[in-house]
Scaffold this motif. Structure first.
Motif, PDB file in Angstrom:
ATOM      1  N   VAL A  15      -9.570  -1.324   0.161  1.00 12.15           N
ATOM      2  CA  VAL A  15      -8.421  -1.201   1.060  1.00 12.15           C
ATOM      3  C   VAL A  15      -7.537  -2.434   0.971  1.00 12.15           C
ATOM      4  O   VAL A  15      -6.301  -2.335   0.899  1.00 12.15           O
ATOM      5  CB  VAL A  15      -8.897  -0.954   2.511  1.00 12.15           C
ATOM      6  CG1 VAL A  15      -7.750  -1.086   3.499  1.00 12.15           C
ATOM      7  CG2 VAL A  15      -9.551   0.404   2.629  1.00 12.15           C
ATOM      8  N   ILE A  16      -8.131  -3.614   0.951  1.00 11.27           N
ATOM      9  CA  ILE A  16      -7.357  -4.857   0.834  1.00 11.27           C
ATOM     10  C   ILE A  16      -6.644  -4.917  -0.508  1.00 11.27           C
ATOM     11  O   ILE A  16      -5.477  -5.322  -0.589  1.00 11.27           O
ATOM     12  CB  ILE A  16      -8.260  -6.081   1.059  1.00 11.27           C
ATOM     13  CG1 ILE A  16      -8.700  -6.138   2.526  1.00 11.27           C
ATOM     14  CG2 ILE A  16      -7.562  -7.370   0.671  1.00 11.27           C
ATOM     15  CD1 ILE A  16      -9.759  -7.177   2.811  1.00 11.27           C
ATOM     16  N   THR A  17      -7.315  -4.497  -1.562  1.00 10.55           N
ATOM     17  CA  THR A  17      -6.698  -4.478  -2.886  1.00 10.55           C
ATOM     18  C   THR A  17      -5.501  -3.533  -2.922  1.00 10.55           C
ATOM     19  O   THR A  17      -4.461  -3.857  -3.486  1.00 10.55           O
ATOM     20  CB  THR A  17      -7.723  -4.060  -3.950  1.00 10.55           C
ATOM     21  OG1 THR A  17      -8.821  -4.960  -3.915  1.00 10.55           O
ATOM     22  CG2 THR A  17      -7.114  -4.072  -5.339  1.00 10.55           C
ATOM     23  N   ALA A  18      -5.651  -2.374  -2.299  1.00  9.57           N
ATOM     24  CA  ALA A  18      -4.530  -1.424  -2.257  1.00  9.57           C
ATOM     25  C   ALA A  18      -3.372  -1.971  -1.431  1.00  9.57           C
ATOM     26  O   ALA A  18      -2.219  -1.665  -1.712  1.00  9.57           O
ATOM     27  CB  ALA A  18      -5.004  -0.092  -1.684  1.00  9.57           C
ATOM     28  N   TYR A  19      -3.676  -2.776  -0.434  1.00  6.59           N
ATOM     29  CA  TYR A  19      -2.619  -3.367   0.387  1.00  6.59           C
ATOM     30  C   TYR A  19      -1.890  -4.482  -0.364  1.00  6.59           C
ATOM     31  O   TYR A  19      -0.680  -4.614  -0.260  1.00  6.59           O
ATOM     32  CB  TYR A  19      -3.219  -3.905   1.689  1.00  6.59           C
ATOM     33  CG  TYR A  19      -2.222  -4.572   2.597  1.00  6.59           C
ATOM     34  CD1 TYR A  19      -1.298  -3.815   3.308  1.00  6.59           C
ATOM     35  CD2 TYR A  19      -2.192  -5.943   2.734  1.00  6.59           C
ATOM     36  CE1 TYR A  19      -0.367  -4.419   4.142  1.00  6.59           C
ATOM     37  CE2 TYR A  19      -1.264  -6.565   3.555  1.00  6.59           C
ATOM     38  CZ  TYR A  19      -0.360  -5.798   4.262  1.00  6.59           C
ATOM     39  OH  TYR A  19       0.551  -6.398   5.068  1.00  6.59           O
ATOM     40  N   LEU A  21      -1.957  -5.234  -3.924  1.00  3.34           N
ATOM     41  CA  LEU A  21      -1.431  -4.944  -5.262  1.00  3.34           C
ATOM     42  C   LEU A  21      -0.535  -3.714  -5.237  1.00  3.34           C
ATOM     43  O   LEU A  21      -0.922  -2.662  -4.722  1.00  3.34           O
ATOM     44  CB  LEU A  21      -2.579  -4.726  -6.248  1.00  3.34           C
ATOM     45  CG  LEU A  21      -3.464  -5.940  -6.508  1.00  3.34           C
ATOM     46  CD1 LEU A  21      -4.587  -5.568  -7.459  1.00  3.34           C
ATOM     47  CD2 LEU A  21      -2.659  -7.080  -7.073  1.00  3.34           C
ATOM     48  N   PRO A  22       0.657  -3.811  -5.814  1.00  9.41           N
ATOM     49  CA  PRO A  22       1.573  -2.672  -5.760  1.00  9.41           C
ATOM     50  C   PRO A  22       1.146  -1.481  -6.610  1.00  9.41           C
ATOM     51  O   PRO A  22       1.573  -0.362  -6.368  1.00  9.41           O
ATOM     52  CB  PRO A  22       2.891  -3.260  -6.263  1.00  9.41           C
ATOM     53  CG  PRO A  22       2.525  -4.482  -7.015  1.00  9.41           C
ATOM     54  CD  PRO A  22       1.246  -4.989  -6.430  1.00  9.41           C
ATOM     55  N   GLY A  23       0.302  -1.649  -7.602  1.00  4.11           N
ATOM     56  CA  GLY A  23      -0.082  -0.547  -8.479  1.00  4.11           C
ATOM     57  C   GLY A  23      -1.268   0.263  -7.986  1.00  4.11           C
ATOM     58  O   GLY A  23      -1.617   1.279  -8.572  1.00  4.11           O
ATOM     59  N   VAL A  24      -1.902  -0.153  -6.902  1.00  7.13           N
ATOM     60  CA  VAL A  24      -3.072   0.542  -6.379  1.00  7.13           C
ATOM     61  C   VAL A  24      -2.674   1.244  -5.083  1.00  7.13           C
ATOM     62  O   VAL A  24      -2.168   0.617  -4.161  1.00  7.13           O
ATOM     63  CB  VAL A  24      -4.228  -0.445  -6.111  1.00  7.13           C
ATOM     64  CG1 VAL A  24      -5.447   0.285  -5.575  1.00  7.13           C
ATOM     65  CG2 VAL A  24      -4.588  -1.221  -7.359  1.00  7.13           C
ATOM     66  N   THR A  25      -2.901   2.564  -5.039  1.00 10.42           N
ATOM     67  CA  THR A  25      -2.550   3.328  -3.839  1.00 10.42           C
ATOM     68  C   THR A  25      -3.748   4.131  -3.351  1.00 10.42           C
ATOM     69  O   THR A  25      -4.574   4.589  -4.146  1.00 10.42           O
ATOM     70  CB  THR A  25      -1.378   4.290  -4.116  1.00 10.42           C
ATOM     71  OG1 THR A  25      -1.732   5.149  -5.205  1.00 10.42           O
ATOM     72  CG2 THR A  25      -0.111   3.553  -4.432  1.00 10.42           C
ATOM     73  N   LEU A  26      -3.826   4.284  -2.044  1.00 12.01           N
ATOM     74  CA  LEU A  26      -4.862   5.076  -1.393  1.00 12.01           C
ATOM     75  C   LEU A  26      -4.196   6.112  -0.502  1.00 12.01           C
ATOM     76  O   LEU A  26      -3.170   5.843   0.114  1.00 12.01           O
ATOM     77  CB  LEU A  26      -5.752   4.189  -0.519  1.00 12.01           C
ATOM     78  CG  LEU A  26      -6.778   3.317  -1.206  1.00 12.01           C
ATOM     79  CD1 LEU A  26      -7.408   2.368  -0.203  1.00 12.01           C
ATOM     80  CD2 LEU A  26      -7.838   4.160  -1.848  1.00 12.01           C
ATOM     81  N   SER A  27      -4.818   7.277  -0.396  1.00 11.73           N
ATOM     82  CA  SER A  27      -4.283   8.287   0.510  1.00 11.73           C
ATOM     83  C   SER A  27      -4.846   8.134   1.912  1.00 11.73           C
ATOM     84  O   SER A  27      -4.320   8.718   2.846  1.00 11.73           O
ATOM     85  CB  SER A  27      -4.583   9.689  -0.027  1.00 11.73           C
ATOM     86  OG  SER A  27      -5.971   9.906  -0.048  1.00 11.73           O
ATOM     87  N   ALA A  31     -10.594   8.172   1.281  1.00 10.69           N
ATOM     88  CA  ALA A  31     -10.459   8.007  -0.172  1.00 10.69           C
ATOM     89  C   ALA A  31     -11.041   6.673  -0.605  1.00 10.69           C
ATOM     90  O   ALA A  31     -11.646   6.575  -1.675  1.00 10.69           O
ATOM     91  CB  ALA A  31      -8.995   8.113  -0.578  1.00 10.69           C
ATOM     92  N   ALA A  32     -10.883   5.652   0.222  1.00  7.53           N
ATOM     93  CA  ALA A  32     -11.466   4.346  -0.088  1.00  7.53           C
ATOM     94  C   ALA A  32     -12.993   4.408  -0.031  1.00  7.53           C
ATOM     95  O   ALA A  32     -13.677   3.800  -0.856  1.00  7.53           O
ATOM     96  CB  ALA A  32     -10.939   3.292   0.869  1.00  7.53           C
ATOM     97  N   LEU A  33     -13.536   5.145   0.940  1.00  6.52           N
ATOM     98  CA  LEU A  33     -14.994   5.307   1.022  1.00  6.52           C
ATOM     99  C   LEU A  33     -15.545   6.009  -0.220  1.00  6.52           C
ATOM    100  O   LEU A  33     -16.539   5.582  -0.805  1.00  6.52           O
ATOM    101  CB  LEU A  33     -15.369   6.104   2.272  1.00  6.52           C
ATOM    102  CG  LEU A  33     -15.414   5.354   3.586  1.00  6.52           C
ATOM    103  CD1 LEU A  33     -15.581   6.332   4.738  1.00  6.52           C
ATOM    104  CD2 LEU A  33     -16.527   4.342   3.588  1.00  6.52           C
ATOM    105  N   VAL A  34     -14.870   7.074  -0.638  1.00 15.37           N
ATOM    106  CA  VAL A  34     -15.317   7.818  -1.819  1.00 15.37           C
ATOM    107  C   VAL A  34     -15.136   6.973  -3.081  1.00 15.37           C
ATOM    108  O   VAL A  34     -16.006   6.959  -3.964  1.00 15.37           O
ATOM    109  CB  VAL A  34     -14.567   9.160  -1.932  1.00 15.37           C
ATOM    110  CG1 VAL A  34     -14.897   9.873  -3.225  1.00 15.37           C
ATOM    111  CG2 VAL A  34     -14.891  10.040  -0.740  1.00 15.37           C
ATOM    112  N   ALA A  35     -14.034   6.248  -3.166  1.00 17.98           N
ATOM    113  CA  ALA A  35     -13.788   5.396  -4.334  1.00 17.98           C
ATOM    114  C   ALA A  35     -14.844   4.301  -4.431  1.00 17.98           C
ATOM    115  O   ALA A  35     -15.317   3.986  -5.528  1.00 17.98           O
ATOM    116  CB  ALA A  35     -12.394   4.786  -4.263  1.00 17.98           C
TER     117      ALA A  35
END
Length: 90
Positions: A15-19, A21-27, A31-35
């Motif tokens: 979740v922190i990485t998605a927040y 880095l601009p190239g990483v997105t989460l729905s 989705a973060a738990l499954v990832a």
């Protein structure tokens, strides 16, 4: 109980990485738990086999090829989890 703690820490890291880095997105958080779960399984099962198969190139590059293997694991997780996307920037 220890495994659940590691899983939650990996989820928070994603979740922190998605927040950050601009190239990483989460729905969403699910989705973060499954990832985190899929990334952990891929790293536990597939990564040792790939490191063993690429041992000669890993020795020649003094271990730097391990970064390529880690990136491959993240991209494989990207393909397996629908709500988790990693875009390659040009």
């Amino acid at each position: 109980m220890k495994i659940i703690g590691h899983w939650l820490i990996a989820t928070i890291a994603i979740v922190i990485t998605a927040y950050l880095l601009p190239g990483v997105t989460l729905s969403g958080f699910w989705a973060a738990l499954v990832a985190a779960l899929i990334l952990g399984l891929v790293n536990a099962i597939l990564r040792p086999i790939i490191i063993l198969l690429t041992l000669p190139i890993n020795i020649v590059t003094l271990g730097l090829f391990t970064l390529v293997i880690n990136a491959f694991m993240v991209f494989l997780t990207d393909k397996l989890v629908p709500g988790f996307e990693v875009d390659v920037m040009d």
